[in-house]
Design a protein around this motif. Sequence first.
Motif, PDB file in Angstrom:
ATOM      1  N   VAL A 135       1.453   5.810  -4.655  1.00 50.50           N
ATOM      2  CA  VAL A 135       0.684   5.369  -3.238  1.00 50.50           C
ATOM      3  C   VAL A 135       1.901   4.648  -2.385  1.00 50.50           C
ATOM      4  N   LYS A 136       1.721   4.992  -1.064  1.00 45.81           N
ATOM      5  CA  LYS A 136       2.805   4.705  -0.199  1.00 45.81           C
ATOM      6  C   LYS A 136       2.096   3.597   0.838  1.00 45.81           C
ATOM      7  N   LEU A 137       2.890   2.574   1.310  1.00 38.56           N
ATOM      8  CA  LEU A 137       2.342   1.572   2.299  1.00 38.56           C
ATOM      9  C   LEU A 137       2.897   1.772   3.461  1.00 38.56           C
ATOM     10  N   LEU A 138       1.997   1.361   4.410  1.00 39.41           N
ATOM     11  CA  LEU A 138       2.184   1.600   5.946  1.00 39.41           C
ATOM     12  C   LEU A 138       3.413   0.675   6.364  1.00 39.41           C
ATOM     13  N   GLY A 139       4.241   1.089   7.132  1.00 36.07           N
ATOM     14  CA  GLY A 139       5.154   0.237   7.859  1.00 36.07           C
ATOM     15  C   GLY A 139       5.106   0.179   9.162  1.00 36.07           C
ATOM     16  N   PRO A 140       6.083  -0.418  10.091  1.00 33.18           N
ATOM     17  CA  PRO A 140       5.694  -0.359  11.700  1.00 33.18           C
ATOM     18  C   PRO A 140       5.599   1.003  12.155  1.00 33.18           C
ATOM     19  N   ALA A 141       6.353   1.777  12.014  1.00 35.31           N
ATOM     20  CA  ALA A 141       6.489   3.269  12.545  1.00 35.31           C
ATOM     21  C   ALA A 141       5.018   4.010  12.259  1.00 35.31           C
ATOM     22  N   GLU A 142       4.729   3.903  10.950  1.00 38.00           N
ATOM     23  CA  GLU A 142       3.425   4.631  10.366  1.00 38.00           C
ATOM     24  C   GLU A 142       2.096   3.742  11.234  1.00 38.00           C
ATOM     25  N   VAL A 143       2.223   2.625  11.346  1.00 39.22           N
ATOM     26  CA  VAL A 143       0.972   1.936  12.163  1.00 39.22           C
ATOM     27  C   VAL A 143       1.220   2.351  13.506  1.00 39.22           C
ATOM     28  N   ARG A 144       2.164   2.072  14.241  1.00 40.08           N
ATOM     29  CA  ARG A 144       2.096   2.796  15.511  1.00 40.08           C
ATOM     30  C   ARG A 144       1.940   4.191  15.807  1.00 40.08           C
ATOM     31  N   ASP A 145       2.243   5.080  15.134  1.00 37.56           N
ATOM     32  CA  ASP A 145       2.149   6.455  14.981  1.00 37.56           C
ATOM     33  C   ASP A 145       0.551   6.726  14.672  1.00 37.56           C
ATOM     34  N   LEU A 146      -0.025   6.050  13.803  1.00 33.40           N
ATOM     35  CA  LEU A 146      -1.532   6.213  13.619  1.00 33.40           C
ATOM     36  C   LEU A 146      -2.471   5.756  14.885  1.00 33.40           C
ATOM     37  N   VAL A 169      -1.492  -5.133  10.284  1.00 35.28           N
ATOM     38  CA  VAL A 169      -0.391  -5.673   9.490  1.00 35.28           C
ATOM     39  C   VAL A 169       0.570  -4.541   9.350  1.00 35.28           C
ATOM     40  N   ILE A 170       1.960  -5.043   9.840  1.00 30.46           N
ATOM     41  CA  ILE A 170       2.997  -3.836   9.597  1.00 30.46           C
ATOM     42  C   ILE A 170       4.097  -4.071   8.654  1.00 30.46           C
ATOM     43  N   ASP A 171       3.824  -5.064   7.927  1.00 24.53           N
ATOM     44  CA  ASP A 171       4.923  -5.575   6.926  1.00 24.53           C
ATOM     45  C   ASP A 171       4.301  -5.265   5.407  1.00 24.53           C
ATOM     46  N   PRO A 172       5.011  -4.383   4.577  1.00 23.27           N
ATOM     47  CA  PRO A 172       4.673  -3.960   3.394  1.00 23.27           C
ATOM     48  C   PRO A 172       4.842  -5.302   2.244  1.00 23.27           C
ATOM     49  N   ASN A 173       5.514  -5.989   2.319  1.00 24.68           N
ATOM     50  CA  ASN A 173       5.994  -7.064   1.707  1.00 24.68           C
ATOM     51  C   ASN A 173       5.136  -8.102   1.590  1.00 24.68           C
ATOM     52  N   THR A 174       4.516  -8.584   2.919  1.00 26.74           N
ATOM     53  CA  THR A 174       3.463  -9.439   3.214  1.00 26.74           C
ATOM     54  C   THR A 174       2.057  -8.742   2.467  1.00 26.74           C
ATOM     55  N   VAL A 175       1.651  -7.495   2.736  1.00 23.92           N
ATOM     56  CA  VAL A 175       0.736  -6.861   1.926  1.00 23.92           C
ATOM     57  C   VAL A 175       0.779  -7.090   0.271  1.00 23.92           C
ATOM     58  N   ARG A 176       1.608  -6.713  -0.060  1.00 22.35           N
ATOM     59  CA  ARG A 176       1.896  -7.012  -1.596  1.00 22.35           C
ATOM     60  C   ARG A 176       1.761  -8.403  -1.803  1.00 22.35           C
ATOM     61  N   LEU A 229      -6.208   0.151  10.056  1.00 20.99           N
ATOM     62  CA  LEU A 229      -5.521   1.506   9.965  1.00 20.99           C
ATOM     63  C   LEU A 229      -5.033   1.649   8.321  1.00 20.99           C
ATOM     64  N   GLY A 230      -5.330   0.563   7.700  1.00 24.67           N
ATOM     65  CA  GLY A 230      -5.016   0.822   6.083  1.00 24.67           C
ATOM     66  C   GLY A 230      -3.932   0.217   5.566  1.00 24.67           C
ATOM     67  N   SER A 231      -3.289  -0.837   6.451  1.00 20.99           N
ATOM     68  CA  SER A 231      -2.180  -1.459   5.876  1.00 20.99           C
ATOM     69  C   SER A 231      -2.481  -2.218   4.531  1.00 20.99           C
ATOM     70  N   LEU A 232      -3.386  -3.213   4.304  1.00 23.41           N
ATOM     71  CA  LEU A 232      -3.709  -3.809   3.217  1.00 23.41           C
ATOM     72  C   LEU A 232      -4.458  -2.830   2.274  1.00 23.41           C
ATOM     73  N   THR A 233      -5.217  -2.069   2.798  1.00 24.76           N
ATOM     74  CA  THR A 233      -6.114  -1.052   1.960  1.00 24.76           C
ATOM     75  C   THR A 233      -5.104  -0.449   0.743  1.00 24.76           C
ATOM     76  N   PHE A 234      -3.959   0.068   1.281  1.00 26.91           N
ATOM     77  CA  PHE A 234      -2.984   0.778   0.512  1.00 26.91           C
ATOM     78  C   PHE A 234      -2.291  -0.104  -0.667  1.00 26.91           C
ATOM     79  N   GLY A 235      -2.157  -1.262  -0.126  1.00 26.34           N
ATOM     80  CA  GLY A 235      -1.779  -2.372  -1.152  1.00 26.34           C
ATOM     81  C   GLY A 235      -2.484  -2.706  -1.966  1.00 26.34           C
ATOM     82  N   LEU A 236      -3.722  -2.419  -1.903  1.00 29.01           N
ATOM     83  CA  LEU A 236      -4.906  -2.777  -3.076  1.00 29.01           C
ATOM     84  C   LEU A 236      -4.860  -1.552  -3.791  1.00 29.01           C
ATOM     85  N   LEU A 237      -4.950  -0.354  -3.121  1.00 34.21           N
ATOM     86  CA  LEU A 237      -4.775   0.981  -3.866  1.00 34.21           C
ATOM     87  C   LEU A 237      -3.634   1.195  -5.040  1.00 34.21           C
TER      88      LEU A 237
END
Length: 294
Positions: free
Chosen positions: A12-23, A40-47, A68-76
């Motif tokens: 599983v990969k988490l979303l960062g700033p670039a991915e969030v803005r791209d989406l 949310v654009i910070d993977p460390n905060t998600v974790r 866009l799934g920032s927290l979703t992918f942290g849960l997954l």
Amino acid sequence: MSDDEQELDPSVKLLGPAEVRDLAGLLNIVPTKKLGQNFVIDPNTVRRIVRVAGVRPGETVVEVGPGLGSLTFGLLEAGAAVVAVEIDGRLAAQLPETAKLMAPESSLTVIHQDALRITELPQAPARLVANLPYNVSVPVLLHFMEHFPTLLAGVVMVQAEVGYRIAATPGSKVYGAPSVKAEWYGSWRTHGQVSRQIFWPVPNVDSVLVGFDRREIPLGTEVERLATFALVDAGFQQRRKMLRQSLQPVLGDTTTASAIIESAGVDPQTRSEQLTVHDFLKIARAAETSADPQ
């Protein structure tokens, strides 16, 4: 437990700033205040959120407002089976597509619906973990606690002012109706503030993490809950007045209200901000007894 000690799915990969803005650009989405959208654009905060929530592999977690799934992918990543409830049609349609790339082997169900209207889920959730839209955070929390009794614990990120109010205790300046209603369902506590910089766009308010654990045994029946909440609403609409005055809309004139409140073992001259949910429940039961012709 540290991130290193937590069992994480490397696929599983988490979303960062670039991915969030791209989406967001792909979907032509401009975050709106109306929907309370701050991504949310910070993977460390998600974790950190997932860790504080105590998410366990294999359990079902409901997430409200996945965006866009920032927290979703942290849960997954932590091995949860996620049921995500999203009101925005574009976001609800895109999330499963993003998951094919970011979490291809994970269990994700996306429901396009207003969280305040949903009363059934395809899987019974054990935990609620969410970055709640600021404008509906308290109603959403109370709605899910009411309709999903399998929710035993969780952590939500909310506006700091709201979070401290939810977790407040009697006598506190921010103690109010949300505090008492939340206490009906269980115990609540804050887990520290979150930097504004982890959001896009950056909000003009602070955020805080609030955790809860549901009571093992409900305080009362559904009828008693409704009666208690009616008293809470009346009491805090005029929080500076004594109970015998503020509770008149529910209990009757001052004399009647005083008698009912006293029979519950509560001082009629006390103010609502001094009462626990147990006190309000005692008054609700006393009112029911006084209304019973037997």
